[in-house]
Design a protein around this motif. Structure first.
Motif, short mmCIF file in Angstrom:
data_model
loop_
_atom_site.label_atom_id
_atom_site.label_comp_id
_atom_site.label_asym_id
_atom_site.label_seq_id
_atom_site.Cartn_x
_atom_site.Cartn_y
_atom_site.Cartn_z
N ASP A 313 0.86 -1.19 0.00
CA ASP A 313 0.00 0.00 0.00
C ASP A 313 0.89 1.24 0.00
N ARG A 315 0.27 4.23 0.44
CA ARG A 315 -0.03 5.20 1.50
C ARG A 315 0.78 4.91 2.75
N ARG A 374 -3.04 10.54 8.81
CA ARG A 374 -4.22 10.47 7.93
C ARG A 374 -4.06 9.35 6.91
N LEU A 375 -2.87 9.24 6.30
CA LEU A 375 -2.63 8.20 5.29
C LEU A 375 -2.73 6.81 5.91
N ARG A 377 -4.47 5.90 8.53
CA ARG A 377 -5.87 5.61 8.83
C ARG A 377 -6.63 5.23 7.56
N LEU A 378 -6.32 5.94 6.45
CA LEU A 378 -6.95 5.57 5.18
C LEU A 378 -6.57 4.16 4.76
#
Length: 546
Positions: A313, A315, A374-375, A377-378
């Motif tokens: 991933d 992110r 934030r990334l 958590r996404l």
């Protein structure tokens, strides 16, 4: 009796490896040892080298600590001058075809250390050997600019189809896939060294053992005791032996840079290839004239193992990359002028503008941490699904302290980011990277030749085990191939910038700092010149006379 005090008696055959090991004593006991690390009378130099070599076969080595040794034993078609620039080696001169695809090298008459001729046939044999997939030479991919080299190394062609041919004893022809103006610089590298066909044929991989080995360079191997010492001695039949002043070099492995510095301070080593950067002030005070700090074409970086699901991933990779406080590391861990790395290719690379950069580089550290959380958590991580991983790092030099700083940086994202550390001896660590036995692993890359291609090469799909993170992007690969075919330097550089930017955006690695070289060198050792590659061949060394 201290370990180093009796080392030359041991090398003369008094005792064996067990005796050597039993002589080990605390470093402080060596302070009054009779052995001199730089002995002007005996013309010998003791060198605190950073790690134990896994091999001294130029087709098997991969580390700078091994290059420090084998580069004094062998000479390629080209070689290093004192500034690590390009100088004629076994080739006295060369010619290039109009289309820049065929290079013809005209060799000097020279011999191996046993008196056998070292000629174009040995080079032809050597290129075939390193690219033969049966030999599993991990660094072979650096030679893929040679015609059919990749196809041969991947088992799709026979070794006879490699674009390297001995036209006669003293003429070697190399054909390329694409124009490569950097070829003379690449041919300085140990992957392009000759190996003695008559010895390899007789002894196989054991040809490199001291009782079998022959060399074409300024020093020949006399003793190699694992984890203790490598002793090389002046080769009297080297083609330039008359200008080689030092008689003996003793390389001592050791990942403890504090111990290496103490050996120099105790007079037991005349050169240490690294010193603890946080002690630079003390060393400058206590060892006036010894401390050598210089720009260095080396990037420290952390590889994400993309074969593991966590790192697939983008992110997650981007989050950790932006949260790592490389400015803190450059400022507080290193004290020798290192620069935080917001790109992969270091400043100072020839004919390269260096304009690629992480797109978030101008954000404050606080902004990066917010974006990193934030990334993550996404990507599905949080208090109920913590991110857990292991960071493997080299046990040598300043790397353990950098690892602690990385752990601290990533834990600042959120309390549900859990990082464990694993310290590993350098040569074992790099083997783990090549065989993908890691989560995130630190490493460094020093230019094999001064060209941006040598950094982008690490991220090409076809680079195999040298591509530690297993990054694979067809667009990136195509851009690198396109740059290979572009003969205009400015246009070629811009293509490589696009490739580097793409790679930075996808974050298969987290860059750390651009290193400086940090050496401790006896001020009476002449011929040692600071240079971007931090390569110093002892054939150029001399002794300052009072």
């Amino acid at each position: 009796m201290a370990l180093w005090t009796d080392r030359r008696a041991l090398l003369r055959g008094v005792g064996g490896l067990g005796a050597a090991a039993s002589l080990a004593a605390p470093l402080g006991a060596c302070a009054n040892a009779s052995v001199v690390g730089f002995d002007k009378q005996k013309k010998s130099l003791d060198i605190a080298n950073s790690s134990e070599p896994l091999s001294l076969d130029p087709h098997k080595v991969t580390g700078t600590w091994e290059n420090n040794i084998v580069g004094n034993m062998f000479v390629g078609l080209t070689t290093e001058d004192p500034q690590s620039g390009i100088a004629p080696g076994m080739a006295e001169r060369w010619e290039v075809s109009e289309d820049a695809l065929t290079w013809t090298f005209f060799l000097r008459r020279a011999v191996w250390s046993d008196g056998e001729a070292c000629d174009a046939h040995d080079f032809e044999f050597a290129f075939r050997r390193i690219l033969d997939p049966a030999n599993m030479c991990q660094y072979a991919s650096v030679l893929y600019p040679i015609k059919n080299a990749q196809a041969v190394n991947e088992g799709r062609m026979r070794v006879e189809h490699i674009g390297v041919s001995a036209l006669d004893d003293l003429t070697l022809q190399i054909e390329l896939e694409n124009p490569a103006a950097y070829l003379p610089a690449l041919l300085k590298h140990y992957t392009a060294y000759p190996v003695p066909k008559h010895k390899v044929t007789a002894f196989g991989d054991n040809w490199i053992q001291p009782e079998n080995v022959v060399v074409n360079g300024p020093y020949t191997l006399r003793k190699w005791w694992s984890n203790y010492i490598v002793h090389v001695q002046r080769n009297p039949v080297f083609y330039d032996a008359a200008n080689v002043e030092l008689e003996d070099l003793y390389f001592y492995p050791g990942s403890d840079i504090n111990a290496a510095a103490r050996k120099v301070m105790a007079g037991e080593a005349g050169w240490s290839t690294r010193f603890p950067s946080n002690q630079v002030g003390e060393l400058q005070r206590d060892l006036p004239g010894y401390v050598r700090i210089a720009p260095f074409l080396t990037v420290n970086y952390f590889s994400f193992n993309l074969e593991r699901d966590t790192w697939k991933d983008v992110r997650v990779r981007q989050a950790l990359t932006m949260a790592f406080d490389r400015d803190f590391v450059a400022r507080e861990i290193y004290k020798t002028g290192e620069r935080a790395a917001y790109s992969f290719i270091p400043p100072g690379v020839a004919n390269y503008p260096g304009t690629a950069k992480y797109r978030w580089a101008e954000l404050s550290m606080e902004q990066r941490l917010v974006e990193a959380q934030r990334l993550l958590r996404l990507a599905g991580y949080g208090p109920n699904n913590p991110l857990r991983f292991e960071f493997s790092h080299r046990s040598s030099s300043d790397n353990p302290r950098v690892a602690v700083a990385a752990q601290w940086s990533w834990r600042r994202i959120a309390d549900w980011v859990n990082v464990s550390l694993r310290s590993v001896e350098a040569q074992v660590h790099y083997d783990n990277l090549r065989t993908k036995r890691f989560d995130i692993g630190d490493g460094a890359w020093t230019a094999d030749f001064n060209d941006a291609k040598n950094y982008l090469y690490l991220m090409e799909t076809r680079s195999g085990s040298q591509n530690f993170c297993s990054y694979s992007n067809p667009t990136f690969d195509q851009l690198v191939l396109q740059s290979d075919s572009e003969r205009d330097q400015g246009a070629r550089a811009q293509i490589m910038v696009r490739a580097e930017q793409l790679m930075l955006d996808e974050a298969p690695v987290c860059t750390s700092v651009f290193l400086n070289s940090t050496n401790l060198v006896h001020p009476d050792l002449t011929g040692y010149e600071d240079n971007l590659e931090d390569i110093h061949r002892a054939r150029w060394f001399g002794i300052k006379r009072s």
